[in-house]
Each structure stands twice: as structure tokens, then as C-alpha cells.
Design a protein around this motif. Structure first.
Motif, PDB file in Angstrom:
ATOM      1  N   LYS A  96      25.756   1.498   0.256  1.00  9.93           N
ATOM      2  CA  LYS A  96      26.190   2.751  -0.354  1.00  9.93           C
ATOM      3  C   LYS A  96      25.107   3.816  -0.228  1.00  9.93           C
ATOM      4  O   LYS A  96      25.401   4.991   0.041  1.00  9.93           O
ATOM      5  N   ALA A  97      23.877   3.410  -0.415  1.00 10.67           N
ATOM      6  CA  ALA A  97      22.760   4.350  -0.289  1.00 10.67           C
ATOM      7  C   ALA A  97      22.452   4.665   1.171  1.00 10.67           C
ATOM      8  O   ALA A  97      21.785   5.651   1.466  1.00 10.67           O
ATOM      9  N   ASP A  98      22.973   3.800   2.079  1.00 17.34           N
ATOM     10  CA  ASP A  98      22.718   3.938   3.516  1.00 17.34           C
ATOM     11  C   ASP A  98      21.221   4.054   3.795  1.00 17.34           C
ATOM     12  O   ASP A  98      20.762   4.935   4.535  1.00 17.34           O
ATOM     13  N   CYS A  99      20.467   3.153   3.179  1.00 17.02           N
ATOM     14  CA  CYS A  99      19.021   3.142   3.350  1.00 17.02           C
ATOM     15  C   CYS A  99      18.581   1.763   3.850  1.00 17.02           C
ATOM     16  O   CYS A  99      18.885   0.746   3.223  1.00 17.02           O
ATOM     17  N   PRO A 100      17.907   1.698   5.001  1.00 12.73           N
ATOM     18  CA  PRO A 100      17.604   2.819   5.904  1.00 12.73           C
ATOM     19  C   PRO A 100      18.886   3.333   6.584  1.00 12.73           C
ATOM     20  O   PRO A 100      19.914   2.648   6.534  1.00 12.73           O
ATOM     21  N   PRO A 101      18.825   4.517   7.203  1.00  6.56           N
ATOM     22  CA  PRO A 101      20.026   5.078   7.842  1.00  6.56           C
ATOM     23  C   PRO A 101      20.687   4.075   8.785  1.00  6.56           C
ATOM     24  O   PRO A 101      20.022   3.446   9.605  1.00  6.56           O
ATOM     25  N   GLY A 102      22.010   3.908   8.618  1.00  6.99           N
ATOM     26  CA  GLY A 102      22.744   2.927   9.415  1.00  6.99           C
ATOM     27  C   GLY A 102      22.976   1.628   8.668  1.00  6.99           C
ATOM     28  O   GLY A 102      23.673   0.732   9.172  1.00  6.99           O
ATOM     29  N   MET A 103      22.437   1.515   7.456  1.00 10.20           N
ATOM     30  CA  MET A 103      22.579   0.278   6.688  1.00 10.20           C
ATOM     31  C   MET A 103      24.038   0.052   6.281  1.00 10.20           C
ATOM     32  O   MET A 103      24.507  -1.084   6.231  1.00 10.20           O
ATOM     33  N   LYS A 104      24.763   1.140   5.988  1.00 11.38           N
ATOM     34  CA  LYS A 104      26.171   0.995   5.612  1.00 11.38           C
ATOM     35  C   LYS A 104      26.949   0.296   6.723  1.00 11.38           C
ATOM     36  O   LYS A 104      27.780  -0.591   6.466  1.00 11.38           O
ATOM     37  N   GLN A 105      26.664   0.668   7.944  1.00 12.61           N
ATOM     38  CA  GLN A 105      27.342   0.052   9.093  1.00 12.61           C
ATOM     39  C   GLN A 105      27.026  -1.437   9.162  1.00 12.61           C
ATOM     40  O   GLN A 105      27.923  -2.271   9.379  1.00 12.61           O
TER      41      GLN A 105
END
Length: 765
Positions: A96-105
Motif C-alpha cells: 500500500k505504501a509502495d515502498c520501495p517504489p514498485g513494491m505494490k507490484q
């Protein structure tokens, strides 16, 4: 570059190191991920530059390996660890926080593969279905994001799991009041909130729950129990400081948050990527078919599925050009909702508006298939929404307009969707829209009780031949649909009491019945003055034509022997006098050519009507209300009026009128058979039947052919031209009349064939 080198080095070390027990290996990979958040200071680097994807993949492989090594249904220590330490909850928070970028994927991929590759049921576990539910809310939040593909894959695997075990859907129906209370929303929802897209709340329900990020959903209390206290503090602080600012939201409508799986799929149906939209539609198709009543109720009452279907239908219909060639509407290729791909450049038969037409028909096909697959109560609710919001709200004004071009286009579109509909529930609503729900006998005073029905039937006799033909074709296809109300509303309700017949008491002398079953002294059809070469001096008045056919007696019931069917067949074959016949001059146009088609069509109609439990014989006259005034109904009135003008109407109109009447004659109902196919029915005063209408036409014809020079040669030439046996040449006088005579002769042969086939079908055990 450096991180990729580190990853390769790590894999090499793992390959050379001695193999650890699976649980230790699993815990090692999970702690490697958690250490990243404790130790890293750069949270802007993309996740692909870290070892997180590799560790997640290794965890999945371990879980699959563990399951394969154990007996079916047994949970191994690695899976126990994942469930007990709420790893999925933590991953949801990171995604949800997408941290680091791309973590949501990465999180979406992990969830998808976990649910897809693990055979044992996971969704019943609270530590699985709860984070899955939360992750569902993140899907479709923003359209055209880089994670759309992963989002739809995740949602579809959840749908597939629910299809396997429908009871699991109850885990995904959130408590409305609890859900609203947790968001600080008043528990009272105004009526306006639930009406219309404009007034609905656009809250996607992604507000942060306190428990979601406070200590990473218990992460530091469980999976990091073995970590030193200062490291736990660092990780807790790192997770609490994660940025969870929502991205700009898509234009979504979620009034209640009861069924987030549906809401997320609805959002993704609006994706500009056609493949994503089709997958979302497939997911919805799976969900509506679930047999759970609670899910069906929630689907139709607490989501915007009904609005999505109808609003898109309406917008696609309104996007069509004001004028589209009816032939283009009719002949555009069959539409399958999942294959709505069209390239204008590659299409040799393109026409203005084809792209818009295909889009509309494709979405209508989807609505039809969705309702066809849906659970019963959901199907009814969806179909009623299409009826009220699309049929009445959008189509009816177009069909009721006065512009001839508008009438023609809208009727052609109605004809197309009548042909296309396959769902029984949607067909029922369409029939109610076109015909109304009335089932009591019609009266002349209330002929316009259902305005659209009245208007459409009037259009069958419109001043524009194109509109008449198109409306008649629509009714012809409507009559072929498997819905009992269609025929009952149009015809049967007016024949129920058989008050078209006159029951006269027999005089003593009438009891003398001759061998052929006719009343003594009656004139046989072959000897009737109508069927001889007559001159104007010895023609019968119109009223006498109606009663010239011999009535049957109660002592001689109908259809009880070959003599009776032979007489009926000959009655139709002899209606047109020999001087007006031309088929015997052309090979292969005899009466027998209609028998095969009549047999096939009658068999098809019997299959359609089988479940309607029609009686095998007419209602007994003593039980009928013969005193009631008879009205054949608006539909038959217009058809009979048209039939009466067959000698003065264009050829194409005549073909369509006779086609509809022959369709009606095929229905295996005793009252229809009696009224349309029995020449010997004793009609009540002022009543007309199909046979009596044709008798009047023949009488008029016999007067008119006397005035036409070389009638027979001209008639034969016209027939050969119509069959393509003669090239087109100079215009022939009285061409409309001559073509009408040919249609009349062929129609009588068709009726004779239908009567013959119906008799033999009823006499065959």
C-alpha cells in the motif's frame, strides 16, 4: 548495477552453502526482507534494484515444495509461520505504501502466485482473507497505473477461488455498519446517496485503518520476536514513517463498501487497456454466477454493477449516428463481447458508425451473457435495471419519435437486439417493454393501453414501406423467441373464449349428414362459384363469400381422418382460381416444395412450446363465453388489414406480411389452428378469419383480372423474373397486382402445407 551483482553473488553463495531445513530457509528469506527496511536509508530506489523480489520468489518456491512433500491437506511449518506471523498483513502494508517504489507490484504478484500455486484452501484463514480483502481495495484505485496488469491477475485468481468454493464469498462481504463506522461515516445514508452516479460518494474506502500501520499490523510483535530491541524500534519507526498518501483516484463509485471485489473489478472495466477491461468483465461474470444469496443481494443492492451495465449501454447507444442503414445494422457480423476488436483500416465493408455499432452490440452481448450466467435473484435485478434504465429511459423515446429516419434506425436496432438476446430473464424484460404485461382480452377502446406496443403495431401498417417491413421483421423474430407471453399477449388472449365461432342449434333436417361429413345441401369449395371462371354478372356479394364455405357439424369432429385434412388442404389450394395460377408453368414450384420447410419449422416450434403445457384440443364451447364481443386484437387486425390489401401493396411488404402470418399458423395451439387454418369454422357475425380475408381478396382478384389484357402471359413473365429465370425487361402494366397474385398463390400453398404437417404430427403417436 551493484545491487544486481550482489543478487548474483547471493545466489551463488546459496547454491554452494549446505541446504537448510525448509523452515529455516523460509525465515531467512523473510528476515532478509525485513532487514532491508531496518537498514536502508534510501527509500526512493526501485524495488527491482533490491533483493526483495528474489526473496519473495524463494519464499513461494519453499511453500510449494513443502506442500508437495507433505500429505494432501496437511499444513507445514513454513505455511504455519506465514499464517501465524501475519506475513501477508505486513506485505499488504508495504504494498500500500509502495515502498520501495514498485513494491505494490511485487506484493500483488506474491499474493497471486500464492493463491494460484498452493492447492490447500488458504482463504478461510483470517490471516489470509483479511489481508486479501484489504489488497483488493487497492485494485482499480487509479486507472492506467503500471500495476493494472498485476491487479487484474490478482482479482481474477480470487474470483477463480470463489468459483471453486462459493461459500468463501461470505468472507468478502464486509459488514456495512462496521465498515461505515470505522471510516467515521454517519450510519444514516440519504436516499440521494444511492441514486445516480452524480450524487454517489467517490470514496474508495482506502482511508487508513489504525491497525494497518500501527507497528505494521503486529509485525514487530510476532515475526521479529527474535530481533534485538533496537532493531525492532528501527523497523517500527521505518514502517510508521512510510508515505501512504493516496494517488489521485479514478472516477469510481462505491456507495457502501460491502463488496470490494466487485467494486475493484467495476473500476477496471473502465481501463483504457482493452485486455484489462475484458479480464475485469470475466471476473464479474464469475462473481455474479456464485449461488450464495447474500452475495447476490449485495451485488445488486450495494455495488454499482447495475448502473455500470445500464449507463454504458445508454452511452454507447447515444454514441450511434442518428441514421444508420438498417441493412448495415442487420448484417454487421455476429458480436462476441470478449472479441470487440475492430480496425476501420482493415475493414473492406466499413460504413459510418460501424465502430460505435459494434461497441454497442458487444456490450449488449456482455450484459445478456452476464444475466444469463447470474444467480437467479441477481439476474432478475440486473434485467430489471436494463429494462428501467435503458429500454424505457433511452430506447423508448427513440421508438416513439415521429421522424421516419429515426423510427427506422431505432426499430432496426430493436430488431437486432431481439435477435441477439439469449438470456431468458432479459428476454422477459424485453418482452414486457415491447408488449406490456397485460393478459386479459383486448378491446377496441383500450387498444393503446401500452403505448409502445400500440405504436409498434401501428408501424406494421406505416405509410413508409421500409418502416412497415422492419417492424414486421422485428415481430417475426420476436415470435420465434422461447417466451410464452409473446404469443399470448399478441394473439392467444383474444382467442381464449373461442367467441369468433357461432354455435347454432341444429334443425332436424340438418341432422342428415352425407358421407363426407358435410351438412346436406352444402356447396363444396370445388363447386363454389368463387372457383369458376366467373363474369361480373354472377359474382357473389362479399357477405356471401364469407358464408360460402360449408360448416362442420358436431357429428363430424375436426381432424379425425384423412378426408378432413384432405378437404382443408384442398380448400387452401383451390382458393386461387386456375386462371390466376402460374406455378404449374414453372418446374419445382408445387405445393410439395413447402412440406419439408413446414415440417422442420413446426418441429422447431413444438420444441419451443413444449414447456408451456398447451391443451391438445380446443376449449369446449359450453365452457366458452360466446356472448362476449369478439375482437381479434390489434396485431391480427393490422395483419388482416394488410393481407386484405395484398393486391395493392409492394412485393416486399407482401412477403413480410405473409411470413408473419405463416409463423403464427405454425404454433401448435388448437385455437390458433382453428382460427387461422380451419376453413370450415363457423364464424360469428362480423368476425373474420385468415381464410375469410383471403376469400375476399380472391373475390376482388376475380373481378380485376377480367380487365387486364393478356393476364396469364404477363403473370407468368413476372413469376419468371422474380425467380431469375427471365432477365429484367420493359415495365409490365399492373406489376403490383401481378406480384400480389403470385404471393397470394404461394401463401395459400404454404398454409396448405402447414395444415397438412400439423395434422400428421397430431395423428402420429
Amino acid at each position: 548495477m551493484f545491487s544486481k551483482f550482489t543478487s548474483i553473488l547471493q545466489h551463488a553463495v546459496e547454491a554452494l552453502a549446505p541446504s537448510l531445513p525448509l523452515q529455516e530457509d523460509f525465515v531467512y528469506h523473510w528476515k532478509a526482507i525485513t532487514h532491508y527496511y531496518i537498514e536502508t536509508s534510501d527509500d526512493k530506489a526501485p524495488v527491482t534494484d533490491t533483493n526483495i523480489p528474489s526473496h519473495l520468489e524463494q519464499m513461494l518456491d519453499i511453500l510449494v515444495q513443502e506442500e508437495n512433500e507433505r500429505e494432501s491437506g496437511e499444513t507445514g511449518p513454513c505455511m504455519e509461520y506465514l499464517l501465524h506471523h501475519k506475513i501477508l498483513e505486513t506485505l499488504y502494508t508495504l504494498g500500500k505504501a509502495d515502498c520501495p517504489p514498485g513494491m505494490k507490484q511485487q506484493v500483488l504478484v506474491f499474493y497471486t502466485k500464492l493463491l494460484g500455486r498452493i492447492r490447500q484452501p488458504l482463504l478461510p484463514h483470517i490471516n489470509v482473507h483479511r489481508p486479501v480483502q484489504k489488497l483488493i481495495r487497492l485494485c482499480g484505485e487509479v486507472l492506467a497505473t503500471p500495476t493494472e496488469n498485476e491487479e487484474i491477475q490478482f482479482l481474477c485468481i480470487v474470483c477463480a477461488k470463489l468459483k471453486q468454493d462459493p461459500y468463501l464469498v461470505n468472507f468478502f462481504l464486509e459488514n456495512k455498519m462496521k465498515s461505515l463506522a470505522s471510516k467515521g461515516v454517519p450510519s444514516v445514508i440519504s436516499e440521494d446517496t444511492l441514486k445516480g452516479q452524480d450524487s454517489l460518494s467517490t470514496d474508495t474506502g482506502q482511508s487508513r485503518h489504525p491497525e494497518e500501520l500501527s507497528g505494521a499490523t503486529g509485525m514487530e510483535q510476532t515475526e521479529l520476536e527474535d530481533e534485538p530491541p533496537h532493531q525492532m524500534d528501527h523497523l517500527s519507526t521505518s514502517l510508521d514513517n512510510l508515505s501512504v498518501t493516496s494517488l489521485p483516484e479514478a472516477s469510481v463509485v462505491r456507495p457502501n463498501q460491502d463488496y470490494n471485489l466487485v467494486n475493484s473489478l467495476l473500476n477496471l472495466t473502465r481501463s483504457p487497456d482493452g485486455r484489462i477491461a475484458v479480464k475485469a468483465c470475466e471476473g464479474l461474470m464469475l462473481l455474479v454466477s456464485l449461488p450464495e444469496p447474500a452475495a447476490a443481494k449485495c451485488l445488486t443492492q450495494s455495488t454499482c454493477l447495475c448502473e455500470l451495465l445500464t449507463d454504458r449501454l445508454a452511452s454507447l447507444y447515444k454514441a450511434l449516428p442518428q441514421s444508420v442503414d438498417p441493412l448495415d445494422i442487420e448484417t454487421v457480423e455476429a458480436i462476441n463481447w470478449g472479441l470487440d476488436s475492430y480496425s476501420h483500416k482493415e475493414d473492406a465493408s466499413a460504413f459510418p458508425g460501424k465502430r460505435a455499432l459494434i461497441s454497442f452490440l458487444s456490450w449488449f452481448d456482455y450484459c445478456d451473457q452476464l444475466i444469463k450466467e447470474a444467480q437467479k435473484t441477481a439476474a432478475v435485478a440486473l434485467a430489471k435495471a436494463v429494462h428501467e434504465r435503458f429500454f424505457i429511459g433511452v430506447m423508448e423515446p427513440q421508438l416513439m419519435q415521429t421522424s421516419e429516419m429515426g423510427i427506422l434506425t431505432s426499430t432496426a436496432l430493436l430488431h437486432r437486439i431481439v435477435r441477439q438476446v439469449t438470456s431468458d430473464v432479459l428476454l422477459q424484460e424485453m418482452v414486457f417493454f415491447i408488449l406490456g404485461e397485460q393478459r386479459e382480452p383486448e378491446t377496441v377502446a383500450e387498444i393503446s393501453r401500452h403505448p409502445l406496443r400500440h405504436r409498434l403495431i401501428e408501424h406494421c401498417d406505416h405509410i413508409s414501406d421500409e418502416i412497415s417491413i422492419m417492424t414486421l421483421r422485428m415481430f417475426e423474430h420476436l415470435l420465434q423467441k422461447p417466451n410464452e407471453h409473446i404469443l399470448y399477449n399478441l394473439v392467444l388472449r383474444n382467442l381464449e373464449e373461442r367467441n369468433y365461432t357461432e354455435c347454432k342449434p341444429l334443425c332436424p333436417e340438418d341432422k342428415d349428414v352425407v358421407e363426407n361429413g358435410l351438412i346436406a345441401g352444402a356447396v363444396d369449395l370445388e363447386e363454389d362459384p368463387l372457383f369458376t371462371d366467373i363474369s361480373p354478372e354472377n359474382t357473389l356479394p362479399n357477405q356471401e363469400w364469407l358464408s360460402s364455405s360449408p360448416p362442420a357439424t358436431p357429428d363430424h369432429p375436426k381432424n379425425d381422418g384423412k378426408t378432413e385434412v384432405h378437404k382443408i388442404v384442398n380448400s387452401f389450394l383451390c382458393l386461387v382460381p386456375d386462371d390466376a395460377k402460374s406455378s404449374y408453368h414453372v418446374e419445382g414450384t408445387g405445393y410439395d416444395t413447402y412440406l419439408r420447410d413446414a415440417h422442420r419449422q413446426f418441429r422447431d416450434y413444438c420444441a419451443i412450446c413444449l414447456r408451456w403445457e398447451w391443451p391438445g384440443s380446443p376449449k369446449a364451447l359450453e365452457k366458452c363465453n360466446l356472448e362476449a364481443a369478439f375482437f381479434e386484437g390489434h396485431f391480427l387486425k393490422v395483419l388482416f388489414d394488410r393481407m386484405g390489401r395484398i393486391l395493392d401493396q409492394p412485393y416486399d411488404v407482401n412477403l413480410q406480411v405473409t411470413s408473419v402470418l405463416s409463423r403464427l399458423s405454425l404454433f401448435p395451439h388448437p385455437h390458433i389452428h382453428e382460427y387461422l387454418l380451419d376453413p370450415y369454422v363457423n364464424l360469428a357475425p362480423g368476425c373474420r378469419s385468415l381464410f375469410s380475408v383471403i376469400v375476399r381478396v380472391v373475390g376482388d382478384l376475380m373481378l380485376r383480372i377480367q380487365r387486364i389484357q393478356d393476364f396469364t402471359p404477363k403473370l407468368l413473365l413476372v413469376r419468371k423474373r422474380l425467380l431469375g429465370l427471365e432477365p429484367e425487361g420493359p415495365l409490365i402494366d399492373h406489376i403490383t397486382l401481378l406480384e400480389g397474385v403470385i404471393v397470394l398463390e404461394e401463401f395459400c400453398k404454404e398454409l396448405a402445407a402447414i395444415a397438412f404437417v400439423k395434422y400428421h404430427a397430431s395423428s402420429t403417436p
